[in-house]
Design a protein around this motif. Structure first.
Motif, PDB file in Angstrom:
ATOM      1  N   UNK A  92      75.820  66.537  98.093  1.00  0.00           N
ATOM      2  CA  UNK A  92      75.034  65.311  98.240  1.00  0.00           C
ATOM      3  C   UNK A  92      73.602  65.559  98.675  1.00  0.00           C
ATOM      4  N   UNK A  93      73.216  66.813  98.821  1.00  0.00           N
ATOM      5  CA  UNK A  93      71.845  67.108  99.212  1.00  0.00           C
ATOM      6  C   UNK A  93      70.798  66.461  98.324  1.00  0.00           C
ATOM      7  N   UNK A  94      70.949  66.545  96.979  1.00  0.00           N
ATOM      8  CA  UNK A  94      69.936  65.943  96.108  1.00  0.00           C
ATOM      9  C   UNK A  94      69.795  64.437  96.249  1.00  0.00           C
ATOM     10  N   UNK A  95      70.713  63.787  96.985  1.00  0.00           N
ATOM     11  CA  UNK A  95      70.553  62.353  97.246  1.00  0.00           C
ATOM     12  C   UNK A  95      69.218  62.086  97.940  1.00  0.00           C
ATOM     13  N   UNK A  96      68.774  63.055  98.732  1.00  0.00           N
ATOM     14  CA  UNK A  96      67.516  62.911  99.463  1.00  0.00           C
ATOM     15  C   UNK A  96      66.315  63.403  98.661  1.00  0.00           C
ATOM     16  N   UNK A  97      66.544  63.660  97.364  1.00  0.00           N
ATOM     17  CA  UNK A  97      65.467  64.117  96.496  1.00  0.00           C
ATOM     18  C   UNK A  97      64.267  63.184  96.540  1.00  0.00           C
ATOM     19  N   UNK A  98      64.547  61.889  96.668  1.00  0.00           N
ATOM     20  CA  UNK A  98      63.462  60.909  96.674  1.00  0.00           C
ATOM     21  C   UNK A  98      62.421  61.189  97.740  1.00  0.00           C
ATOM     22  N   UNK A  99      62.861  61.650  98.912  1.00  0.00           N
ATOM     23  CA  UNK A  99      61.914  61.964  99.984  1.00  0.00           C
ATOM     24  C   UNK A  99      60.989  63.105  99.572  1.00  0.00           C
ATOM     25  N   UNK A 100      61.564  64.111  98.923  1.00  0.00           N
ATOM     26  CA  UNK A 100      60.752  65.240  98.466  1.00  0.00           C
ATOM     27  C   UNK A 100      59.795  64.789  97.361  1.00  0.00           C
ATOM     28  N   UNK A 112      78.323  58.224  94.180  1.00  0.00           N
ATOM     29  CA  UNK A 112      79.179  58.847  93.176  1.00  0.00           C
ATOM     30  C   UNK A 112      79.671  60.216  93.594  1.00  0.00           C
ATOM     31  N   UNK A 113      78.791  61.029  94.188  1.00  0.00           N
ATOM     32  CA  UNK A 113      79.171  62.379  94.604  1.00  0.00           C
ATOM     33  C   UNK A 113      80.305  62.340  95.632  1.00  0.00           C
ATOM     34  N   UNK A 114      80.103  61.549  96.673  1.00  0.00           N
ATOM     35  CA  UNK A 114      81.100  61.488  97.737  1.00  0.00           C
ATOM     36  C   UNK A 114      82.305  60.649  97.311  1.00  0.00           C
ATOM     37  N   UNK A 115      82.030  59.523  96.649  1.00  0.00           N
ATOM     38  CA  UNK A 115      83.118  58.630  96.238  1.00  0.00           C
ATOM     39  C   UNK A 115      84.065  59.279  95.249  1.00  0.00           C
ATOM     40  N   UNK A 116      83.516  59.964  94.238  1.00  0.00           N
ATOM     41  CA  UNK A 116      84.372  60.619  93.248  1.00  0.00           C
ATOM     42  C   UNK A 116      85.182  61.739  93.888  1.00  0.00           C
ATOM     43  N   UNK A 117      84.540  62.497  94.791  1.00  0.00           N
ATOM     44  CA  UNK A 117      85.268  63.558  95.484  1.00  0.00           C
ATOM     45  C   UNK A 117      86.401  63.004  96.327  1.00  0.00           C
ATOM     46  N   UNK A 118      86.129  61.914  97.037  1.00  0.00           N
ATOM     47  CA  UNK A 118      87.165  61.289  97.863  1.00  0.00           C
ATOM     48  C   UNK A 118      88.317  60.782  97.004  1.00  0.00           C
ATOM     49  N   UNK A 138      78.750  61.315  90.344  1.00  0.00           N
ATOM     50  CA  UNK A 138      80.150  61.703  90.170  1.00  0.00           C
ATOM     51  C   UNK A 138      80.277  62.923  89.265  1.00  0.00           C
ATOM     52  N   UNK A 139      79.439  63.010  88.242  1.00  0.00           N
ATOM     53  CA  UNK A 139      79.462  64.159  87.340  1.00  0.00           C
ATOM     54  C   UNK A 139      79.238  65.463  88.088  1.00  0.00           C
ATOM     55  N   UNK A 140      78.407  65.418  89.102  1.00  0.00           N
ATOM     56  CA  UNK A 140      78.034  66.629  89.834  1.00  0.00           C
ATOM     57  C   UNK A 140      79.208  67.180  90.632  1.00  0.00           C
ATOM     58  N   UNK A 141      79.852  66.317  91.412  1.00  0.00           N
ATOM     59  CA  UNK A 141      80.923  66.798  92.294  1.00  0.00           C
ATOM     60  C   UNK A 141      82.249  66.967  91.587  1.00  0.00           C
ATOM     61  N   UNK A 142      82.488  66.187  90.539  1.00  0.00           N
ATOM     62  CA  UNK A 142      83.818  66.178  89.936  1.00  0.00           C
ATOM     63  C   UNK A 142      84.089  67.418  89.096  1.00  0.00           C
ATOM     64  N   UNK A 143      83.055  68.127  88.641  1.00  0.00           N
ATOM     65  CA  UNK A 143      83.290  69.316  87.808  1.00  0.00           C
ATOM     66  C   UNK A 143      84.060  70.388  88.566  1.00  0.00           C
TER      67      UNK A 143
END
Length: 409
Positions: A126-134, A268-274, A323-328
């Motif tokens: 989920x790190x890239x979630x904070x991409x917006x700040x960068x 999506x990253x956390x939700x799909x993983x959960x 979700x695509x990122x974590x689910x692979x």
């Protein structure tokens, strides 16, 4: 680590796209070709990186790749021609592939968790979630100091973040006297009485070798599924800012849509993983495809011309994109175990991203010919929708076991 890699490289180059284009006067298709080559290089080297992660461990691979990525970014700032941009960009791409959470970080996390592997991967990616700040900082520096200084500065920042963070990785829980999920490794009495720490090799989780997994239909169905989705997502990752600029957005507002997509991708990253820890993963895959089809359809039919009207797209696209990122990695670990997870992640990335080579150039070419992106998005709707049946053809682990055992070596 991936906050900075995503913000400075994977998504940050959207901010650099038009300034570089304006400096040299190249066509969008010509410049997009570098991003397609990035996809090709990522795909070609992914199996090699996966093999290296399995052999040498994620720590060493990510540290070395972080150095190459920073060097490549600095070299890009010295671009003087189209071929030099391609060369320097490919050096950065090689490093970015090695730092990717799709292989190195996925293996590191998967080794430390088993019962809650899905949610752990979701949080860890989920790190890239904070991409917006960068991106906000990248946009500021490009506007005030130019793209060359900003790209070089990004390279230095990547050196100062990725390498130190990679040094914190511990290869496996067994190497620390533990088991996955934080369970304690019980040593024999004589070892407990000794003065030194208990050292054990990483116990191999029961799972498939790469050759066994590649003989299963499940692996190739998953590859085709992600290839169909990557065709559109790889293109919009290059052209999202140029797209929204083409319909009247300022650079800052266009960059904000990227920030929103990545912020929402965290759901999506956390939700799909959960969910993957509790429900049939095929329903998650089907949901990803369905929401992307709706997102593309909305973008091409709703007449998006403001941040408010762009919000539904960022939600419908961003959540399943995450979700695509974590689910692979979750899917591969569920089907084949972690024995060869690095190599299999690399192979999946290589086969699936083949379509990602075509996507960015196709979208740029459509704009060069027609003056807008609408036809490209209509094609993405069709290709993405065609992958929906594949989501429900992925077999269970038991079926994959029987299928592979019945196939001659």
């Amino acid at each position: 680590s991936n906050v900075f890699v995503s913000g400075a490289y994977w998504q940050g180059f959207q901010v650099f796209f038009l300034p570089i284009l304006n400096t040299f006067g190249w066509s969008r298709a010509a410049l997009s070709g570098a991003f397609s080559m990035r996809q090709m290089e990522t795909g070609l080297f992914a199996p090699v990186i996966g093999f290296m992660v399995d052999k040498y461990g994620p720590r060493r691979v990510i540290m070395g790749a972080g150095f190459v990525l920073g060097l490549g970014m600095i070299l890009v700032s010295f671009t003087f021609s189209l071929w030099s941009f391609y060369l320097f960009f490919m050096i950065a791409s090689l490093g970015a592939s090695g730092t990717s959470h799709a292989i190195g970080w996925a293996v590191a996390i998967s080794r430390w968790f088993k019962r809650k592997r899905g949610i752990a991967l979701g949080i860890g990616m989920s790190g890239p979630v904070l991409t917006g700040l960068v991106l906000i900082f990248v946009t500021y520096f490009v506007n005030n100091y130019g793209w060359r200084a900003s790209v070089a500065g990004a390279g230095v920042v990547l050196w100062l973040t990725v390498i130190p963070m990679a040094m914190l990785i511990r290869e496996s829980p067994e190497s620390q006297g533990m088991l996955p999920d934080g369970d304690v490794l019980k040593a024999p009495d004589e070892e407990i009485e000794s003065t030194g720490p208990v050292h054990t090799e990483r116990a191999a989780e029961p799972g498939f070798t790469m050759s066994q997994a590649l003989r299963s239909r499940a692996f190739w169905i998953a590859s085709l599924l992600f290839a169909g989705m990557f065709f559109g997502t790889s293109a919009i990752q290059v052209h999202q800012i140029p797209y929204f600029q083409s319909v009247g957005f300022s650079t800052g507002k266009a960059a904000l849509t990227v920030s929103l997509v990545f912020a929402l991708s965290g759901i999506g990253r956390i939700g799909a993983g959960y969910l993957a820890d509790y429900v049939d993963i095929r329903f998650i895959l089907g949901g990803m495809v369905g929401f992307h089809v709706i997102a593309w359809t909305y973008l091409v039919t709703a007449g998006v011309d403001s941040l408010l009207s762009a919000l539904p797209f960022t939600i419908l696209f961003g959540v399943p994109f995450g979700a695509m990122v974590s689910i692979r990695a979750v899917l591969l670990a569920q089907l084949f175990g972690t024995r060869s997870l690095g190599s299999l992640s690399g192979m999946l990335q290589a086969t699936a991203m083949a379509s990602g080579v075509v996507g960015p150039v196709f979208m740029g070419w459509i704009f060069d010919v027609r003056g807008d992106y609408s036809l490209a998005i209509k094609v993405f709707i069709f290709v993405t929708a065609a992958t929906l049946p594949l989501a429900f053809l992925v077999r269970t682990r038991a079926v994959v076991d029987a299928e592979t055992l019945s196939t001659p070596s």
